[in-house]
Design a protein around this motif. Structure first.
Motif, short mmCIF file in Angstrom:
data_model
loop_
_atom_site.label_atom_id
_atom_site.label_comp_id
_atom_site.label_asym_id
_atom_site.label_seq_id
_atom_site.Cartn_x
_atom_site.Cartn_y
_atom_site.Cartn_z
N ASN A 147 0.82 -1.22 0.00
CA ASN A 147 0.00 0.00 0.00
C ASN A 147 0.85 1.26 0.00
N VAL A 148 1.99 1.23 0.66
CA VAL A 148 2.88 2.39 0.69
C VAL A 148 3.40 2.65 -0.72
N ARG A 149 3.84 1.60 -1.37
CA ARG A 149 4.35 1.71 -2.75
C ARG A 149 3.27 2.24 -3.68
N GLU A 150 2.06 1.67 -3.57
CA GLU A 150 0.96 2.08 -4.44
C GLU A 150 0.60 3.55 -4.22
N ALA A 151 0.51 3.96 -2.96
CA ALA A 151 0.17 5.34 -2.65
C ALA A 151 1.24 6.29 -3.20
N PHE A 152 2.49 5.94 -3.00
CA PHE A 152 3.59 6.77 -3.48
C PHE A 152 3.56 6.91 -5.00
N LEU A 153 3.37 5.80 -5.70
CA LEU A 153 3.34 5.85 -7.16
C LEU A 153 2.13 6.63 -7.67
N MET A 154 0.98 6.45 -7.03
CA MET A 154 -0.20 7.21 -7.45
C MET A 154 0.04 8.71 -7.29
N ALA A 155 0.65 9.09 -6.18
CA ALA A 155 0.89 10.52 -5.92
C ALA A 155 1.97 11.08 -6.84
N GLN A 156 3.06 10.36 -6.99
CA GLN A 156 4.20 10.89 -7.72
C GLN A 156 4.11 10.71 -9.24
N VAL A 157 3.57 9.59 -9.68
CA VAL A 157 3.50 9.32 -11.12
C VAL A 157 2.19 9.82 -11.71
N GLU A 158 1.09 9.48 -11.05
CA GLU A 158 -0.22 9.87 -11.57
C GLU A 158 -0.62 11.28 -11.14
N GLY A 159 -0.01 11.77 -10.08
CA GLY A 159 -0.30 13.12 -9.60
C GLY A 159 -1.69 13.29 -9.00
N ILE A 160 -2.22 12.23 -8.40
CA ILE A 160 -3.57 12.34 -7.83
C ILE A 160 -3.50 12.75 -6.37
N ASP A 197 -8.96 2.28 -0.33
CA ASP A 197 -9.96 2.02 0.69
C ASP A 197 -9.37 2.18 2.10
N VAL A 198 -8.67 3.31 2.28
CA VAL A 198 -8.11 3.66 3.59
C VAL A 198 -8.43 5.13 3.84
N SER A 199 -8.13 5.61 5.04
CA SER A 199 -8.38 7.02 5.36
C SER A 199 -7.29 7.90 4.73
N GLU A 200 -7.61 9.17 4.62
CA GLU A 200 -6.62 10.13 4.12
C GLU A 200 -5.44 10.22 5.08
N ARG A 201 -5.73 10.08 6.35
CA ARG A 201 -4.65 10.09 7.36
C ARG A 201 -3.68 8.93 7.13
N MET A 202 -4.23 7.78 6.76
CA MET A 202 -3.38 6.62 6.48
C MET A 202 -2.51 6.88 5.25
N VAL A 203 -3.08 7.52 4.24
CA VAL A 203 -2.30 7.86 3.04
C VAL A 203 -1.14 8.77 3.42
N LYS A 204 -1.37 9.72 4.32
CA LYS A 204 -0.30 10.61 4.78
C LYS A 204 0.80 9.81 5.47
N LYS A 205 0.41 8.81 6.25
CA LYS A 205 1.41 7.94 6.89
C LYS A 205 2.19 7.15 5.84
N TYR A 206 1.48 6.63 4.85
CA TYR A 206 2.15 5.90 3.76
C TYR A 206 3.16 6.80 3.06
N ALA A 215 -6.84 12.31 -1.18
CA ALA A 215 -8.23 11.87 -1.05
C ALA A 215 -8.55 10.81 -2.10
N GLU A 216 -8.10 11.03 -3.33
CA GLU A 216 -8.33 10.04 -4.39
C GLU A 216 -7.58 8.75 -4.10
N ILE A 217 -6.35 8.87 -3.59
CA ILE A 217 -5.57 7.68 -3.23
C ILE A 217 -6.29 6.90 -2.14
N ALA A 218 -6.77 7.61 -1.14
CA ALA A 218 -7.49 6.97 -0.04
C ALA A 218 -8.69 6.19 -0.57
#
Length: 169
Positions: free
Chosen positions: A116-129, A139-148, A132-135
């Motif tokens: 999930n950390v890898r997926e969140a990072f790639l979505m943010a850095q490569v896809e630029g989303i 299917d996790v909270s936005e807070r969890m995405v921030k931790k990732y 909230a969209e990553i969360a």
């Protein structure tokens, strides 16, 4: 003769054949044979039997083969992307070598991250989303995405320090 020398004398012909079969050529097999025994020299291990020695050497060699294939795949993808560029944009051989080395390091860093950390990072850095969209996708909270993302950025900082030669293993 030291235990490492004995290990080399006993098993290098067998291991070279093993690697040739896996890789399909003698040049790469010889390189990985060398790399295998370098690892053995860095971390000597005592064995109870020759079977244990071969098992240990095969495990190291298999890991090196996987790294070799990953590196080749990254290089192939890089060369394909460069081939699609105008000739004026093609980097020098030296620049290409540096880029490939960095890409291999980044790939290794990404593989060390939890899924999930890898997926969140790639979505943010490569896809630029957005987070909230990553969360929503994960299917996790936005807070969890921030931790990732914090975890991923920490790994990036460690990688950068390693590449700059500030950290040693």
């Amino acid at each position: 003769m030291s235990s490492s020398q004995t290990l080399y004398v006993r098993h290098s012909p067998w291991l070279l054949l093993f690697l040739r079969r896996r890789l399909g050529n003698g040049w790469d097999a010889a390189d990985l044979l060398h790399d295998t025994f370098l690892r053995v020299l860095r971390r000597p291990v005592e064995f109870d039997s020759q079977t244990g020695e071969r098992s240990y050497l095969a495990r190291i060699a298999k890991g090196l083969c996987i790294d070799h294939w990953r590196h080749a795949e990254i290089e192939r993808a890089w060369r394909e992307s460069v081939a699609a560029q105008p000739e004026a944009c093609v980097p020098s051989a030296e620049h290409t070598a540096l880029i490939l080395e960095t890409l291999v390091e980044v790939d290794a860093m990404l593989r060390r991250l939890p899924g999930n950390v890898r997926e969140a990072f790639l979505m943010a850095q490569v896809e630029g989303i957005t987070y909230a969209e990553i969360a929503g996708r994960l299917d996790v909270s936005e807070r969890m995405v921030k931790k990732y993302m914090a975890q991923a950025f920490l790994h990036c900082a460690v990688l950068e320090a390693e590449l700059d030669g500030l950290l040693v293993e």
